[in-house]
Design a protein around this motif. Structure first.
Motif, PDB file in Angstrom:
ATOM      1  N   SER A  67      -5.115 -25.693  38.384  1.00 18.59           N
ATOM      2  CA  SER A  67      -5.232 -27.124  38.642  1.00 18.59           C
ATOM      3  C   SER A  67      -5.003 -27.936  37.362  1.00 18.59           C
ATOM      4  O   SER A  67      -5.447 -27.541  36.286  1.00 18.59           O
ATOM      5  CB  SER A  67      -6.629 -27.417  39.187  1.00 18.59           C
ATOM      6  OG  SER A  67      -6.832 -28.798  39.210  1.00 18.59           O
ATOM      7  N   LYS A  68      -4.330 -29.061  37.517  1.00 20.99           N
ATOM      8  CA  LYS A  68      -4.091 -29.930  36.353  1.00 20.99           C
ATOM      9  C   LYS A  68      -5.219 -30.940  36.171  1.00 20.99           C
ATOM     10  O   LYS A  68      -5.236 -31.690  35.205  1.00 20.99           O
ATOM     11  CB  LYS A  68      -2.758 -30.661  36.526  1.00 20.99           C
ATOM     12  CG  LYS A  68      -1.564 -29.720  36.532  1.00 20.99           C
ATOM     13  CD  LYS A  68      -0.263 -30.520  36.521  1.00 20.99           C
ATOM     14  CE  LYS A  68       0.959 -29.628  36.414  1.00 20.99           C
ATOM     15  NZ  LYS A  68       1.144 -28.761  37.595  1.00 20.99           N
ATOM     16  N   ILE A  69      -6.124 -30.991  37.121  1.00 18.70           N
ATOM     17  CA  ILE A  69      -7.239 -31.943  37.064  1.00 18.70           C
ATOM     18  C   ILE A  69      -8.532 -31.143  37.183  1.00 18.70           C
ATOM     19  O   ILE A  69      -8.632 -30.254  38.029  1.00 18.70           O
ATOM     20  CB  ILE A  69      -7.202 -32.921  38.266  1.00 18.70           C
ATOM     21  CG1 ILE A  69      -5.836 -33.580  38.406  1.00 18.70           C
ATOM     22  CG2 ILE A  69      -8.315 -33.939  38.192  1.00 18.70           C
ATOM     23  CD1 ILE A  69      -5.592 -34.738  37.509  1.00 18.70           C
ATOM     24  N   THR A  70      -9.509 -31.489  36.376  1.00 19.88           N
ATOM     25  CA  THR A  70     -10.799 -30.814  36.518  1.00 19.88           C
ATOM     26  C   THR A  70     -11.929 -31.843  36.638  1.00 19.88           C
ATOM     27  O   THR A  70     -11.833 -32.959  36.123  1.00 19.88           O
ATOM     28  CB  THR A  70     -11.100 -29.879  35.325  1.00 19.88           C
ATOM     29  OG1 THR A  70     -10.990 -30.627  34.130  1.00 19.88           O
ATOM     30  CG2 THR A  70     -10.146 -28.695  35.296  1.00 19.88           C
ATOM     31  N   GLN A  71     -12.981 -31.394  37.307  1.00 18.77           N
ATOM     32  CA  GLN A  71     -14.176 -32.201  37.527  1.00 18.77           C
ATOM     33  C   GLN A  71     -15.303 -31.594  36.709  1.00 18.77           C
ATOM     34  O   GLN A  71     -15.630 -30.426  36.897  1.00 18.77           O
ATOM     35  CB  GLN A  71     -14.545 -32.163  39.016  1.00 18.77           C
ATOM     36  CG  GLN A  71     -15.839 -32.842  39.369  1.00 18.77           C
ATOM     37  CD  GLN A  71     -15.748 -34.331  39.111  1.00 18.77           C
ATOM     38  OE1 GLN A  71     -15.001 -35.018  39.764  1.00 18.77           O
ATOM     39  NE2 GLN A  71     -16.497 -34.804  38.135  1.00 18.77           N
TER      40      GLN A  71
END
Ligand code: PA5
Ligand code: NI
Length: 185
Positions: A5-9
């Motif tokens: 994933s290119k986005i993390t939370q």
């Protein structure tokens, strides 16, 4: 093809990280008309940060069928006997619903139904809040730490700020005898 994933939370800070995250911030000066005590609002430094919003929008705004993911970090503070709070809005496509999830802090989710009945859900770490369509929503930080929350909403929902800025909510969360209370107007 295998991808990461290119986005993390981040589950402690509530922050999003990664590519093409949209960021916006609201200061006291941006929030004219949001608080009932105008004199108290005018006494505060207009550059004081009230909240930041991060958004991951994998499709263009307005596209039907997609979803957006966002994080809001709302600072602690007060304006008169009200707490720092978001502007609040309906969705432009008013029937669109939304989820909020609290990551950290103490909050009040202020909801107003189409017949102008205002209610509150207390927000604590892990609490999940379903905001039905046609329901105005605003969040107040009733604690002493930043309120960190996540949201997920349809990409064609949009934000209608105009209705709330004209007609307001029919109730406000205020500090009464040291307690956050919903006061109907
Ligand atoms: O989509 C939402 O409802 C949230 O991401 C809010 O936009 C965010 O919490 C900031 O509130 P407002 O848009 O009312 O300023
Ligand atoms: Ni919304």
């Amino acid at each position: 093809m295998i991808q990461t994933s290119k986005i993390t939370q981040h589950f402690t800070t509530g922050e999003l990280a990664g590519q093409s995250i949209l960021e916006s911030r609201k200061t006291i000066g941006d929030l004219e008309g949001v608080f009932r005590d105008r004199a108290a609002w005018e006494r505060l430094d207009p550059s004081t940060l009230v909240y930041r919003v991060q958004a991951h929008q994998p499709v263009a705004e307005g596209v039907e069928g997609g979803l957006f993911w966002g994080a809001t970090i709302l600072e602690p503070g007060s304006v008169g006997d009200e707490f720092f709070q978001t502007r609040g809005h309906l969705h432009s496509r008013a029937n669109r619903a939304e989820f909020y999830v609290t990551v950290a802090g103490l909050g009040a989710l202020i909801l107003m139904s189409p017949d102008r009945v205002t209610s509150v859900e207390w927000m604590t770490a892990g609490s999940i809040h379903y905001i039905p369509g046609f329901t105005a929503h605003r969040v107040a930080n009733i604690g002493t730490e930043p309120l960190r929350m996540l949201a997920c909403w349809p990409s064609d929902a949009g934000h209608d700020y105009e209705t709330i800025s004209r007609f307001g909510f029919s109730g406000r969360v205020r500090r009464i005898d040291g307690q956050a209370s919903l006061i109907l107007e």
